[in-house]
Design a protein around this motif. Sequence first.
Motif, short mmCIF file in Angstrom:
data_model
loop_
_atom_site.label_atom_id
_atom_site.label_comp_id
_atom_site.label_asym_id
_atom_site.label_seq_id
_atom_site.Cartn_x
_atom_site.Cartn_y
_atom_site.Cartn_z
N PHE A 1 0.89 -1.11 0.09
CA PHE A 1 0.02 -0.26 -0.10
C PHE A 1 0.85 1.16 0.02
CE2 PHE A 1 -2.55 3.25 1.68
CZ PHE A 1 -4.12 2.85 1.24
N GLU A 2 1.04 1.85 -1.28
CA GLU A 2 1.92 2.93 -1.37
C GLU A 2 1.24 4.30 -1.11
OE1 GLU A 2 4.90 4.56 -4.91
OE2 GLU A 2 2.82 3.82 -5.26
N ASP A 3 1.80 5.05 -0.28
CA ASP A 3 0.86 6.18 0.14
C ASP A 3 1.87 7.64 -0.80
OD1 ASP A 3 0.18 8.77 1.41
OD2 ASP A 3 -0.24 7.96 3.08
N VAL A 4 1.64 8.28 -1.39
CA VAL A 4 2.29 8.99 -2.19
C VAL A 4 1.81 10.70 -2.20
CG1 VAL A 4 2.87 7.57 -4.21
CG2 VAL A 4 0.78 8.84 -4.47
N LEU B 1 11.57 9.73 -8.46
CA LEU B 1 11.87 8.37 -8.63
C LEU B 1 10.53 7.66 -9.12
CD1 LEU B 1 14.06 7.76 -5.65
CD2 LEU B 1 14.90 8.00 -7.97
N PRO B 2 10.64 6.30 -9.88
CA PRO B 2 9.52 5.83 -10.31
C PRO B 2 8.71 5.24 -8.84
CG PRO B 2 11.47 4.80 -11.45
CD PRO B 2 11.95 5.85 -10.25
N SER B 3 7.56 5.64 -9.08
CA SER B 3 6.63 5.23 -7.94
C SER B 3 6.79 3.63 -7.91
CB SER B 3 5.11 5.41 -8.25
OG SER B 3 4.65 5.08 -9.44
N LEU B 4 6.51 2.95 -6.59
CA LEU B 4 6.27 1.73 -6.58
C LEU B 4 5.30 0.85 -7.54
CD1 LEU B 4 6.62 0.94 -2.62
CD2 LEU B 4 8.37 1.17 -4.40
N ARG B 5 4.04 1.75 -7.70
CA ARG B 5 2.90 1.20 -8.51
C ARG B 5 3.47 1.21 -9.84
NH1 ARG B 5 -1.50 -0.83 -9.61
NH2 ARG B 5 -2.46 0.05 -11.22
N SER B 6 4.31 2.09 -10.27
CA SER B 6 4.83 1.95 -12.00
C SER B 6 5.75 0.79 -11.86
CB SER B 6 5.48 3.40 -12.22
OG SER B 6 6.56 3.63 -11.51
N LEU B 7 6.44 0.43 -10.85
CA LEU B 7 7.41 -0.75 -10.92
C LEU B 7 6.58 -2.02 -11.02
CD1 LEU B 7 10.17 0.38 -8.48
CD2 LEU B 7 10.09 0.38 -11.05
N ALA B 8 5.63 -2.01 -10.09
CA ALA B 8 4.75 -3.45 -9.92
C ALA B 8 3.44 -3.17 -9.84
CB ALA B 8 5.61 -3.93 -8.71
N PRO B 9 2.66 -2.79 -10.70
CA PRO B 9 1.38 -2.58 -10.79
C PRO B 9 0.41 -3.68 -10.40
CG PRO B 9 2.08 -2.49 -13.06
CD PRO B 9 3.25 -2.48 -12.18
N ASP B 10 0.94 -4.95 -10.36
CA ASP B 10 0.61 -6.43 -10.10
C ASP B 10 0.32 -6.32 -8.64
OD1 ASP B 10 3.32 -6.36 -10.22
OD2 ASP B 10 3.41 -8.54 -10.24
N VAL B 11 1.40 -5.93 -7.61
CA VAL B 11 1.19 -6.04 -6.37
C VAL B 11 1.01 -4.79 -5.58
CG1 VAL B 11 2.52 -8.11 -6.08
CG2 VAL B 11 3.86 -5.85 -5.89
N VAL B 12 0.89 -3.34 -6.17
CA VAL B 12 0.86 -2.27 -5.53
C VAL B 12 -0.45 -1.69 -5.62
CG1 VAL B 12 1.88 0.22 -5.11
CG2 VAL B 12 3.22 -2.04 -5.73
N ARG C 1 -10.74 17.51 0.20
CA ARG C 1 -11.11 16.27 0.70
C ARG C 1 -11.00 15.28 -0.42
NH1 ARG C 1 -8.32 16.11 3.57
NH2 ARG C 1 -8.99 14.16 4.54
N LEU C 2 -9.85 15.13 -1.30
CA LEU C 2 -10.08 14.51 -2.51
C LEU C 2 -8.62 13.80 -2.81
CD1 LEU C 2 -12.44 14.58 -4.46
CD2 LEU C 2 -11.11 15.62 -6.11
N GLY C 3 -8.84 12.54 -3.37
CA GLY C 3 -7.70 11.90 -3.49
C GLY C 3 -8.01 10.43 -4.64
N TRP C 4 -7.17 9.66 -4.50
CA TRP C 4 -7.44 8.53 -5.40
C TRP C 4 -6.93 7.17 -4.87
CZ3 TRP C 4 -3.87 12.25 -6.35
CH2 TRP C 4 -2.52 11.58 -6.51
N ALA C 5 -7.46 6.03 -5.40
CA ALA C 5 -6.68 4.69 -5.01
C ALA C 5 -6.57 3.98 -6.53
CB ALA C 5 -7.58 3.96 -4.10
N ALA C 6 -5.25 3.59 -6.66
CA ALA C 6 -5.26 2.87 -7.92
C ALA C 6 -4.46 1.70 -7.59
CB ALA C 6 -4.17 3.71 -8.96
N GLY C 7 -4.92 0.46 -8.33
CA GLY C 7 -4.37 -0.70 -7.99
C GLY C 7 -5.13 -1.85 -8.67
N PRO C 8 -4.61 -3.09 -8.20
CA PRO C 8 -5.05 -4.24 -8.74
C PRO C 8 -6.71 -4.18 -8.79
CG PRO C 8 -3.58 -4.90 -7.66
CD PRO C 8 -3.58 -3.54 -7.31
#
Length: 399
Positions: A207-210, A222-233, A248-255
């Motif tokens: 769970f990567e908090d950016v 640097l590359p985000s963890l999600r960009s390196l491993a979209p399958d597990v982040v 009060r706005l954000g996003w969640a991107a993941g599998p």
Amino acid sequence: MPATTDFSHLFAARARARGGAELSAILAGSPPGVLSMTGGFPNPATFPAGVLEEIVGRLLRDDAAVALQYTPVEGIASVREYLADRQEQLHARRPAAGELIVTSGGMECIALACQALVEPGDAVAVEAPTYLGALMAFAGAQADVHEVPMDADGLLVEALQERLAAGLRPKFLYVIPDFQNPTGRTLPLERREALVELCRRHGLLVFEDVAYRELAFDGGSLPSLRSLAPDVVVQAGTFSKVFFPGVRLGWAAGPREVVAQLAAAKQNTDQCAGGLGQRMVEEYGRAGHFERELPKARGLYHSHWRALERGLRALPAGCSYTEPAGGFLTWVTLPEGLDAVAMRDDASAAGVAYVAGAPFYAGGAGTNELRLSFSHLGPEQLEDAARRLAGVVDARLPA
Ligand SMILES: Cc1ncc(COP(=O)(O)O)c(C=O)c1O
């Protein structure tokens, strides 16, 4: 029968597990006259009020039926489209359908992850120290929090590896790779690669908090963890630091299957992020304002850090502090034996405030550590505040 006003017997076990005094104190602010380096609040000088006046006026005139209405739980389609474009631009990868939802900020992403993934007693792994809001959410979910130590470059991947080899099976690892809260540290590329590889091998969800990622002083990243491993982040993002927290706005991107569970959890909380805020971000972003305004914000925070750093050089021997390359925060370590909580009253009397380090650990470490935010005060005040702090520390040292 006498009326009772004591309702504490009604409180759920998870409410009792929750701390929160420290965070409430940060949000409440400091008394007048105290130079406060407590909250990681963005500087109001970065709030784009003028541009927003025009955008909000236009939305109310031309798009009220959408902007003032409930939205789909996963967010307005055109806003998701914009956020997908932004992911492609900033993380070199466009989320596929179902891989991104709009949330009511970064903190909500953490709360949704707790709802969707964590049963009482489940293990969650974190960097130590880590974001207080996340620790409180994990405590509220009655998670069993496992701390992974850091060094000057952030999370120690080998330490996580050892724990996983010893049988630790967390539901996820919560990590803040860029200008971390509370330490300001950034995980170097080699560690990012090693970390996602390790997690992939063990099937461990990351769970990567950016939250601070776009606030590098030099504008780089640097590359985000999600960009390196979209399958597990799963990536949790927020517009609080680069736009304004009131939205009060954000996003969640993941599998996809994980994001679907986060969306299902959101159905049980606020059902959707505010439509007006969603459309404001979209219009603001599509008009290129982030590209125009962010360099100014980065320059402002960099100048603040330089001023604070000048003052911090007055700290007595035996003290150290991290040197962030972005974000709002630095982490100070006092000589062994000093207690940052006990020192708070002296600091207050000297007209300076910080956040003591211990609450940023799940396991009670950090007594002689503290967090300083340089986002809010101006450069002169920051230098002054650091000198006041140095005086307080000096007075506490044995003669
Ligand atoms: C690391 C981190 N994550 C998340 C948040 C919360 O962000 P939001 O305002 O979007 O809830 C913060 C706010 O300070 C933060 O520092």
